[in-house]
Design a protein around this motif. Sequence first.
Motif, PDB file in Angstrom:
ATOM      1  N   ILE A  70       0.841  -1.205   0.000  1.00 44.96           N
ATOM      2  CA  ILE A  70       0.000   0.000   0.000  1.00 44.96           C
ATOM      3  C   ILE A  70       0.875   1.254   0.000  1.00 44.96           C
ATOM      4  CG2 ILE A  70      -1.568   1.369   1.435  1.00 44.96           C
ATOM      5  CD1 ILE A  70      -2.924  -1.301   2.201  1.00 44.96           C
ATOM      6  N   ILE A  98      -6.684  -2.224   1.690  1.00 45.33           N
ATOM      7  CA  ILE A  98      -6.586  -1.908   0.256  1.00 45.33           C
ATOM      8  C   ILE A  98      -7.851  -1.204  -0.224  1.00 45.33           C
ATOM      9  CG2 ILE A  98      -6.494  -2.948  -2.049  1.00 45.33           C
ATOM     10  CD1 ILE A  98      -4.709  -5.149  -0.711  1.00 45.33           C
ATOM     11  N   THR A 104      -7.595  -1.166  -5.042  1.00 43.98           N
ATOM     12  CA  THR A 104      -7.919  -2.520  -5.489  1.00 43.98           C
ATOM     13  C   THR A 104      -7.524  -2.769  -6.943  1.00 43.98           C
ATOM     14  OG1 THR A 104     -10.165  -1.778  -5.982  1.00 43.98           O
ATOM     15  CG2 THR A 104      -9.808  -2.839  -3.850  1.00 43.98           C
TER      16      THR A 104
END
Length: 229
Positions: A70, A98, A104
Amino acid sequence: MDNEQIMPRVPEREVMDMEGQAEAYASADLEQPNSAFVGRFLELAESGLPSESPFATVIDLGCGPADIPIRLARKCPHWRFLAVDASASMLRFAQSAIEREQLTDRVRLHLADITETHLATQSADAIISNTLLHHLPDPLPFWNEIKRLRGVATLVFVKDLFRPPNEEVVRALVDQHAAGGPKQFQDDFYNSLLAAFTPEEVRQQLDAVGLGDLKVRIVSDRHLEVCSR
């Protein structure tokens, strides 16, 4: 570092799949170590990975709650990340994070044993792994999987704990670096230090699987890194 003067290794659980363990790890304050990992990886990647290519694929073996993919996805909007972990509990926390970060489309999760991911051979532009190695009872299948996923120009960056010489040093490191975390996190950190490999043991592992070109060095009072640059 003389292995004869180092306390024996005490292996721990390979997969952090208990809900309490996963929650403790996901909620722990990992800002400093994870920021350091990301910064070092970007430093290594600067001259190699195509920074603006939408096809740059980074595989994270043992991603945990996916904090590192991330962080990297925020900094590198043209890269794609494949985050692999064997813990379904951990990946549930990763999926929530996420989605919360709206990533995503660029961070994909993959539930699999990291020693047998079933991902395509030589499919990674970069392979990363953070504090996974010490969880493994036998590290050679992990290194063999990296060798399989690695292409000619793939950047490899693995960071992990290394085993201190004695339990007194272990307890001092826990007091210094984990005292403010949950009790479960402190216990896991203690056990992880006991389960970690020494730099010399890691060098021997790499030589055994034909990855002797990777470099091993100590980078902090408790961490070592393995990298291809």
